[in-house]
Every structure is written in structure tokens, then in C-alpha cells.
Scaffold this motif. Structure first.
Motif, PDB file in Angstrom:
ATOM      1  N   UNK A  46       0.729   9.840  -6.576  1.00 46.39           N
ATOM      2  CA  UNK A  46      -0.059   9.149  -5.658  1.00 46.39           C
ATOM      3  C   UNK A  46       0.034   9.249  -4.326  1.00 46.39           C
ATOM      4  N   UNK A  47       1.244   9.739  -3.729  1.00 48.53           N
ATOM      5  CA  UNK A  47       1.635   9.794  -2.331  1.00 48.53           C
ATOM      6  C   UNK A  47       0.752  10.961  -1.676  1.00 48.53           C
ATOM      7  N   UNK A  48       0.556  12.194  -2.458  1.00 47.43           N
ATOM      8  CA  UNK A  48      -0.076  13.513  -1.679  1.00 47.43           C
ATOM      9  C   UNK A  48      -1.074  13.864  -2.848  1.00 47.43           C
TER      10      UNK A  48
ATOM     11  N   UNK B 258      12.134  19.468   3.309  1.00 51.12           N
ATOM     12  CA  UNK B 258      11.078  18.620   2.495  1.00 51.12           C
ATOM     13  C   UNK B 258       9.716  18.481   3.531  1.00 51.12           C
ATOM     14  N   UNK B 259       8.698  19.041   2.681  1.00 58.02           N
ATOM     15  CA  UNK B 259       7.186  19.061   3.475  1.00 58.02           C
ATOM     16  C   UNK B 259       6.886  17.443   3.317  1.00 58.02           C
ATOM     17  N   UNK B 260       6.852  16.839   2.129  1.00 53.85           N
ATOM     18  CA  UNK B 260       6.263  15.639   1.937  1.00 53.85           C
ATOM     19  C   UNK B 260       7.103  14.950   1.044  1.00 53.85           C
ATOM     20  N   UNK B 261       7.222  13.408   1.184  1.00 54.40           N
ATOM     21  CA  UNK B 261       7.765  12.560   0.223  1.00 54.40           C
ATOM     22  C   UNK B 261       6.839  12.608  -0.869  1.00 54.40           C
ATOM     23  N   UNK B 262       7.513  12.360  -1.913  1.00 57.08           N
ATOM     24  CA  UNK B 262       6.717  12.153  -3.262  1.00 57.08           C
ATOM     25  C   UNK B 262       7.024  10.774  -3.988  1.00 57.08           C
ATOM     26  N   UNK B 263       6.002   9.879  -4.580  1.00 54.98           N
ATOM     27  CA  UNK B 263       6.263   9.044  -5.245  1.00 54.98           C
ATOM     28  C   UNK B 263       6.375   9.207  -6.791  1.00 54.98           C
ATOM     29  N   UNK B 264       7.903   8.810  -7.342  1.00 55.24           N
ATOM     30  CA  UNK B 264       8.191   9.213  -8.656  1.00 55.24           C
ATOM     31  C   UNK B 264       8.593   8.015  -9.767  1.00 55.24           C
ATOM     32  N   UNK B 265       7.322   7.452 -10.148  1.00 58.81           N
ATOM     33  CA  UNK B 265       7.739   6.430 -11.052  1.00 58.81           C
ATOM     34  C   UNK B 265       8.258   6.883 -12.476  1.00 58.81           C
TER      35      UNK B 265
ATOM     36  N   UNK C 130       0.850  -1.213  -0.135  1.00 58.06           N
ATOM     37  CA  UNK C 130      -0.010   0.066  -0.037  1.00 58.06           C
ATOM     38  C   UNK C 130       0.775   1.065  -0.073  1.00 58.06           C
ATOM     39  N   UNK C 131       0.578   2.123  -0.947  1.00 63.25           N
ATOM     40  CA  UNK C 131       1.598   3.289  -1.053  1.00 63.25           C
ATOM     41  C   UNK C 131       1.424   4.386   0.234  1.00 63.25           C
ATOM     42  N   UNK C 132       0.339   4.536   0.656  1.00 63.46           N
ATOM     43  CA  UNK C 132       0.197   5.280   1.983  1.00 63.46           C
ATOM     44  C   UNK C 132       0.896   4.882   2.669  1.00 63.46           C
TER      45      UNK C 132
ATOM     46  N   UNK D 121       0.281  17.252  -8.650  1.00 72.07           N
ATOM     47  CA  UNK D 121      -0.104  16.672  -7.520  1.00 72.07           C
ATOM     48  C   UNK D 121      -0.283  15.051  -7.545  1.00 72.07           C
ATOM     49  N   UNK D 122      -0.433  14.571  -6.465  1.00 70.23           N
ATOM     50  CA  UNK D 122      -0.730  12.768  -6.495  1.00 70.23           C
ATOM     51  C   UNK D 122      -1.793  12.356  -7.070  1.00 70.23           C
ATOM     52  N   UNK D 123      -2.976  13.366  -6.737  1.00 73.41           N
ATOM     53  CA  UNK D 123      -4.317  12.809  -7.362  1.00 73.41           C
ATOM     54  C   UNK D 123      -4.217  12.861  -9.286  1.00 73.41           C
TER      55      UNK D 123
END
Length: 241
Positions: free
Chosen positions: A41-43, A19-26, A1-3, A127-129
Motif C-alpha cells: 500500500x505504500x506505492x 533504494x527508490x521507494x520504501x515499501x510496506x511489508x506486512x 496513515x500509511x502515506x 505493487x502497492x495497489x
């Protein structure tokens, strides 16, 4: 699960300072090679400052790990004009353009969703969405096209014979979309290397995910990112003073 993985990575590894938030970068295949999508998708809700940070993180990863010289950074939007988009996109565009004008990023402007797989940029910031929808749409279209092409070749004896003549090319085409070849997607912004493998990964995919993590350690990617972001912050303070 990504979250769950992001939460665990943040708790155990911590975030890079600033850094405020980690980010998923495929990394996805595109017309000119590969494009890194950040965030995917992380944020689901982001600020313009977060999108700017995603741009710096993904640009550094593309350069240090994927070997891309001066990665072209694009902002995923509903048009290429600088007046397009909602308030978030407009504010992010202003920050990214300023960073580009100052030579801190190779920002190429807004890119539409259709332009991302056509190689308009090396790093697509969103953004993640938006990123998750973009990623899943491309995956779905690829599966649909693969199924339709197979149907064409299986239509008759003649088309089946034609398939034998171009089997090597079709095998190469399928390999372009083989997720095991990449291995996984990095969580950028975490103070230690974290690679998220796909849920359906085979042994080759896990091996390549470990290879990515090894490259991150060998290149001190997290340390390089922290240093680079500290320099960016210092430059911003000087500019604002």
C-alpha cells in the motif's frame, strides 16, 4: 496513515542508498506458516526495478528477522505462466528470473492471488495497489468465515454443545489471525527501523511492534540490507560490462 508515516520515515530516517521507494511489508498467516506481502500500500504505482528491490528487501527481512531459510519469492500475477500479466509484471518477471538464475534470489515464479494464502511463497512481491487489495480481501474473507462459523455453532443447543467440545481448536484458529501477535509491518528500504502498527492495536500489539524494531537493531538489518544491495549493484555492473 500509511502515506504520512512513509513520508515521515523517509524525511527523518532517509532511504537506504540505491533504494527508490520504501515499501510496506506486512506478514500474513498462510497454509505453511507466514507470507510477507511487499508492497502492501505504500506505492500504488511502481516500476519493474522497484519490484525487484522489494523482492531483495523482503527476502532479507524474512531471512534475518523471521528466520526463513532461503525465502521463496513469488511475483503476484493473474496467472503462473511467464507470459502472463501486463507490461509491468512481464518486465518484473524477467528481472526477478535473472536474479534467480544468478543465485541472488530464490525466485519461484508467478503466483496467483489464491496461491498466496496457500503457502506458494514466503515473499509475495507486488505493487502497492495490488498488495493492498490482496491484503484487504484476505482480511475480509477471514472475518466473513469467522462470522459464518460462529453462526453455525449458534444455530441450536446441539451445535452449541458441539462448540464446547472444539472450543480449544476454535480459539487456536482465531489466534492465527490475531494481528497483535505480529505487532506491525516494517517499512523496508528506510535507513532506520520503522514499524507500522495497526490502528486497532492493543498493548500486546504495540509490545510486539517494539520487539520487531529491537530485532532490526540487534541484527543491524538496515546495514545488512545496504551492504547486500551494494553487492547486488556491483554484480549487476560486472554482468553488464
Amino acid at each position: 496513515n500509511t502515506g504520512a508515516l512513509l513520508t515521515g520515515a523517509t524525511l527523518y530516517g532517509g532511504r537506504i542508498k540505491g533504494i527508490r521507494r520504501g515499501a510496506l511489508a506486512p506478514v500474513m498467516p498462510c497454509a505453511n506458516g507466514q507470507v510477507m506481502l511487499c508492497d502492501a500500500g505504500a506505492n500504488t504505482e511502481c516500476t519493474a526495478e522497484m519490484l525487484l528491490q522489494f523482492a531483495f528487501l523482503a527476502s532479507l527481512y524474512a531471512e534475518k528477522i523471521n528466520g526463513v531459510v532461503r525465502p521463496r519469492v513469488g511475483l503476484v500475477n493473474n496467472g503462473t505462466e511467464d507470459t502472463k500479466g501486463d507490461p509491468l509484471r512481464k518486465e518484473a518477471y524477467a528481472l526477478l528470473k535473472k536474479a534467480g538464475d544468478e543465485g541472488r534470489l530464490n525466485f519461484v515464479g508467478n503466483v496467483e492471488g489464491s496461491m498466496v494464502p496457500l503457502g506458494a511463497c514466503d515473499v509475495a512481491v507486488c505493487d502497492g495497489f495490488t498488495g493492498n487489495v490482496q491484503l484487504k480481501t484476505i482480511e475480509g474473507v477471514a472475518k466473513f468465515m469467522s462470522k459464518e462459523i460462529k453462526g453455525v455453532f449458534m444455530a441450536s443447543v446441539g451445535t452449541k454443545l458441539g462448540y464446547l467440545l472444539c472450543k480449544k481448536g476454535m480459539d487456536d484458529f482465531r489466534e492465527v489471525f490475531n494481528q497483535d501477535k505480529i505487532g506491525g509491518a516494517p517499512f523496508l528500504g528506510i535507513a532506520k527501523p520503522v514499524i507500522k502498527a495497526h490502528g486497532s492495536s492493543h498493548a500486546k500489539g504495540i509490545k510486539n511492534a517494539i520487539r520487531q524494531a529491537k530485532l532490526c537493531v540487534a541484527n543491524d538489518l538496515c546495514g545488512t540490507m545496504e551492504k547486500a544491495l551494494a553487492e547486488v549493484a556491483a554484480q549487476k555492473e560486472e554482468a553488464d560490462a
